[in-house]
Design a protein around this motif. Structure first.
Motif, PDB file in Angstrom:
ATOM      1  N   MET B 206       0.829  -1.208   0.000  1.00 26.87           N
ATOM      2  CA  MET B 206       0.000   0.000   0.000  1.00 26.87           C
ATOM      3  C   MET B 206       0.864   1.258   0.000  1.00 26.87           C
ATOM      4  O   MET B 206       0.522   2.242  -0.648  1.00 26.87           O
ATOM      5  CB  MET B 206      -0.953  -0.013   1.195  1.00 26.87           C
ATOM      6  CG  MET B 206      -2.049  -1.061   1.006  1.00 26.87           C
ATOM      7  SD  MET B 206      -3.398  -0.927   2.206  1.00 26.87           S
ATOM      8  CE  MET B 206      -4.372   0.390   1.454  1.00 26.87           C
ATOM      9  N   ARG B 207       1.995   1.230   0.712  1.00 27.74           N
ATOM     10  CA  ARG B 207       2.854   2.415   0.726  1.00 27.74           C
ATOM     11  C   ARG B 207       3.640   2.565  -0.572  1.00 27.74           C
ATOM     12  O   ARG B 207       4.116   3.647  -0.891  1.00 27.74           O
ATOM     13  CB  ARG B 207       3.817   2.353   1.916  1.00 27.74           C
ATOM     14  CG  ARG B 207       3.121   2.544   3.262  1.00 27.74           C
ATOM     15  CD  ARG B 207       4.119   2.796   4.372  1.00 27.74           C
ATOM     16  NE  ARG B 207       4.960   1.651   4.648  1.00 27.74           N
ATOM     17  CZ  ARG B 207       4.611   0.613   5.396  1.00 27.74           C
ATOM     18  NH1 ARG B 207       3.416   0.571   5.951  1.00 27.74           N
ATOM     19  NH2 ARG B 207       5.445  -0.390   5.600  1.00 27.74           N
ATOM     20  N   THR B 208       3.848   1.459  -1.289  1.00 31.61           N
ATOM     21  CA  THR B 208       4.686   1.508  -2.483  1.00 31.61           C
ATOM     22  C   THR B 208       3.868   1.820  -3.730  1.00 31.61           C
ATOM     23  O   THR B 208       4.239   2.638  -4.555  1.00 31.61           O
ATOM     24  CB  THR B 208       5.388   0.145  -2.686  1.00 31.61           C
ATOM     25  OG1 THR B 208       6.004  -0.230  -1.463  1.00 31.61           O
ATOM     26  CG2 THR B 208       6.423   0.237  -3.779  1.00 31.61           C
ATOM     27  N   THR B 209       2.729   1.151  -3.846  1.00 32.75           N
ATOM     28  CA  THR B 209       1.986   1.280  -5.105  1.00 32.75           C
ATOM     29  C   THR B 209       0.480   1.181  -4.887  1.00 32.75           C
ATOM     30  O   THR B 209      -0.278   1.229  -5.824  1.00 32.75           O
ATOM     31  CB  THR B 209       2.492   0.213  -6.102  1.00 32.75           C
ATOM     32  OG1 THR B 209       1.995   0.501  -7.389  1.00 32.75           O
ATOM     33  CG2 THR B 209       2.067  -1.192  -5.698  1.00 32.75           C
TER      34      THR B 209
END
Lengths: 327, 327
Positions: B206-209
């Motif tokens: 979720m934090r990356t993409t």
């Protein structure tokens, strides 16, 4: 997609350019210049897997170019904060109000991230005075502005304010996404960044995801070439305006001039969590203002209207209205 | 894609599950169990944007669970090394030879990354003795193995060796990709990880993409459901075997039993860079062994054959053969 695949060569099935497909960049650059007023060409435009990945890529790029501190609007989207935090930059919260980021309160940081067209969760447009002050702050201090333009195509009562990026292309990294224009699951976003960052952006992308899926990009290029994206935007703007009007007629909103959600302020003593819980119990997913804040801010809720057809929205508003007024 | 879109609901256009579409995981899990012998269900399987993103996600997940050091095969793919380095783990190179990773040389690290089916660039299969020793090393020391199975579906002279993951599912994070099965630009990869890592994998994603593109996933789910992926794999294996045979008849190869490339060792005094340059001048893109090493290793070149039809390959080999023999 059929048309794109018919034209695709065997080599289009390989990994491809970390900056994204040239076909898409060639079509997207004039679309963005036309609809958001950006200063852009195929060399400064990169494609990413949605705006979250674009945010992480820009944050890591700034870090590799020596930036250490990034000011963020407080409140602003907690997932954006989490993505930026994971990048290694030190985040410095700066107050945001109904005129957007409090530019006059900016401390001595290397960069700032801001959504001038429509902030989240307050829905504020950055005031003209602050726009000018922000650009002056960046240019005079050789600092970077990250312009997170996630729903700036949607302005309802007059033409959209152009992207800030056009005022200082050397000091702005602009981030946009196809999510509000087409659908979130398409996962195509973009950055426009000064060319001195290009090599780093390509390197970060290669280490993060190597390259983006090209078939979706070719399909979007075809979609833009046929004028479908412009047409879809006009239609969506009209449909979302009707939904926005419906919400604004029923609830005491602010931030309703643009974007895909409105902000409903709550009295200071309200327990925001309780309102969110009660809404959830009534089958309505809301987001909260305090739920997206780092420091202490006034309570409020965020009502997104884009994904709900009018009858659904009417039913939800009938259930929500007494909850909000009761608070 | 048409069939997938016909069946898709409106809600399928939203962001969706960070672990990937349940439809795809439901179809992919039995495919992987059948073709790679993995121990897998829809809860331990996650979808990522290709194996590069999967590598970064697993590395960051290990880091969040307290790992600090990761042993890497030396030589191994420089882009893999770059991705892992960017994760924040400290990389510790460990020699790899024609029997794969030198397991007996493993230092006291928290985890190791290895490609047991077919290492890059040497093309080695991990020997049975070392497979057992590696599993013992991980299980007895409560350590993690990252199994990077990027082309393990392709074994030519007998049935593929099953994934190492099946021997110690609690100590292995398995990474695979659709790239060699269909096409690299599709950018779908997967991980199978012990369930204690699931929450972290979701958070990192979720934090990356935020989420992966769902329409491509729905199309792949349909493709598997119709048996096309199994059929495609059988066809690809036969076609790649013919191409592999052609290369192995012409050049002095090692590592040709599996995968989509062979390793051609060069005499120790050879200037590997010169061979790569001369090949490039003849229009042939090769990779080098030293070009992918951290420490000092013997020179060699890597000849990929999967993307070239036989006539192209024959012409390339005719030009390449004197260059290699000349070295």
């Amino acid at each position: 997609m059929r048309a794109a695949l018919r034209r695709a060569a065997d080599t289009d099935l390989a990994y491809g350019d970390p900056f994204g497909s040239r076909e898409l960049r060639t079509r997207l650059a004039p679309f963005l210049a036309r609809t958001r007023g950006t200063v852009v060409d195929t060399e400064t435009l990169s494609i990413h897997a949605g705006s979250t990945q674009a945010l992480g890529t820009i944050a890591r790029t700034l870090l590799e170019h020596g930036a250490k501190t990034l000011a963020v609007e407080d409140p602003s989207h907690r997932w954006r904060t989490a993505t930026l935090e994971a990048s290694g930059l030190e985040l410095v919260p700066v107050a945001a109000d109904s005129d957007g980021l409090c530019v006059e309160a900016l401390p001595d940081v290397d960069a700032v991230i801001v959504s001038p067209a429509h902030s989240f969760p307050l829905g504020a447009a950055l005031s003209p005075v602050r726009r000018r002050a922000l650009v002056e702050w960046a240019v005079s201090g050789d600092r970077m502005i990250v312009e997170h333009d996630y729903d700036g195509h949607f302005r309802y009562d007059r033409a959209p304010t152009a992207a800030l990026q056009a005022l200082a292309p050397s000091n702005v990294a602009y981030i946009g996404t196809v999510s509000p224009l087409l659908a979130p699951t398409i996962r195509i976003g973009w950055t426009i960044a000064p060319s001195r960052f290009s090599e780093t952006i390509g390197g970060v992308t290669m280490r993060t995801t190597f390259a983006q899926p090209r078939l979706d990009q070719l399909a979007l290029a075809e979609f833009i070439a046929r004028g479908y994206l412009d047409r879809g935007l006009r239609r969506a703007r009209a449909a979302y305006k009707r939904r926005r009007d419906l919400v604004a007629r029923t609830l005491p909103t602010t931030g309703a001039a643009a974007g895909l959600f409105v902000h409903v302020p709550l009295p200071q003593a309200t327990d925001e969590d309780r309102v969110l819980r009660e809404a959830r119990a009534a089958g309505i997913a809301l987001d909260g203002v305090r739920a997206n804040a780092i420091g202490f801010v006034d309570p409020g809720v965020v009502v997104g209207f884009a994904a709900s057809p009018e009858p659904t929205l009417e039913r939800a508003l009938a259930a929500l209205s007494p909850l909000i007024r009761g608070a």
